[in-house]
Design an enzyme around this catalytic site. Structure first.
Site, PDB file in Angstrom:
ATOM      1  N   SER A 148       0.817  -1.221   0.000  1.00 34.34           N
ATOM      2  CA  SER A 148       0.000   0.000   0.000  1.00 34.34           C
ATOM      3  C   SER A 148       0.845   1.263   0.000  1.00 34.34           C
ATOM      4  O   SER A 148       0.354   2.334  -0.350  1.00 34.34           O
ATOM      5  CB  SER A 148      -0.948   0.011   1.204  1.00 34.34           C
ATOM      6  OG  SER A 148      -0.219  -0.017   2.407  1.00 34.34           O
TER       7      SER A 148
ATOM      8  N   HIS B 195       9.716  -1.413   1.749  1.00 34.38           N
ATOM      9  CA  HIS B 195       9.809  -1.521   3.210  1.00 34.38           C
ATOM     10  C   HIS B 195       9.737  -2.977   3.616  1.00 34.38           C
ATOM     11  O   HIS B 195       8.886  -3.729   3.144  1.00 34.38           O
ATOM     12  CB  HIS B 195       8.709  -0.708   3.914  1.00 34.38           C
ATOM     13  CG  HIS B 195       7.336  -0.944   3.396  1.00 34.38           C
ATOM     14  ND1 HIS B 195       6.868  -0.373   2.222  1.00 34.38           N
ATOM     15  CD2 HIS B 195       6.322  -1.701   3.858  1.00 34.38           C
ATOM     16  CE1 HIS B 195       5.633  -0.758   2.006  1.00 34.38           C
ATOM     17  NE2 HIS B 195       5.281  -1.585   2.979  1.00 34.38           N
ATOM     18  N   LEU B 196      10.652  -3.351   4.488  1.00 38.25           N
ATOM     19  CA  LEU B 196      10.697  -4.710   5.019  1.00 38.25           C
ATOM     20  C   LEU B 196       9.938  -4.718   6.339  1.00 38.25           C
ATOM     21  O   LEU B 196      10.302  -3.994   7.281  1.00 38.25           O
ATOM     22  CB  LEU B 196      12.158  -5.119   5.239  1.00 38.25           C
ATOM     23  CG  LEU B 196      12.406  -6.524   5.793  1.00 38.25           C
ATOM     24  CD1 LEU B 196      11.888  -7.603   4.843  1.00 38.25           C
ATOM     25  CD2 LEU B 196      13.899  -6.725   6.062  1.00 38.25           C
TER      26      LEU B 196
END
Ligand code: 5GP
Ligand code: ZN
Length: 111
Positions: free
Chosen positions: A92, A97-98
């Protein structure tokens, strides 16, 4: 359009920062789904993990190193690291991003 996570890197939007290095920033997810739910992001914008892998593989590795280091520090009894990619992957925010998830038993398969 402005990128939310670039704004967090730049300090324009506040975040609960857990740790950072020259290349990588870790902060608590605003809507945690586990006792530990941290987002680990490259400071330089990449849209997703695939793009980050091509553009900056060493920073991708640094994201996983930071996840492992935080998990060790918190003595997590196992954890999950996830890059959601694209619409069906559940992404989203389109700055790679981890997710670092832990602190409870996580079910499999994911929904
Ligand atoms: P995705 O669905 O793209 O894999 O994950 C996006 C994550 O970013 C979600 O878990 C969501 O809760 C988190 N998030 C969205 N907006 C913000 C924000 O402004 N601050 C923080 N700390 N997390 C956010
Ligand atoms: Zn960005």
């Amino acid at each position: 359009m402005k990128c939310l996570f670039c704004a967090i890197v730049n300090g324009e939007i506040p975040a609960d920062i857990v740790r950072q290095s020259d290349n990588v920033l870790a902060f608590n997810d605003i809507n945690p789904v586990a006792p530990t739910h941290i987002l680990i992001i490259p400071k330089i914008h990449s849209e997703n993990a695939a793009e980050l892998t091509l553009a900056n593989p060493e920073v991708l590795i640094e994201c996983f190193e930071m996840a492992a280091s935080i998990a060790k520090e918190r003595e997590l009894n196992g954890y999950r690291t996830v890059f959601n990619t694209g619409a069906d992957g559940g992404q989203s925010v389109f700055h790679a991003h981890l997710h670092l998830l832990g602190g409870r038993a996580l079910s499999w398969p994911p929904g």
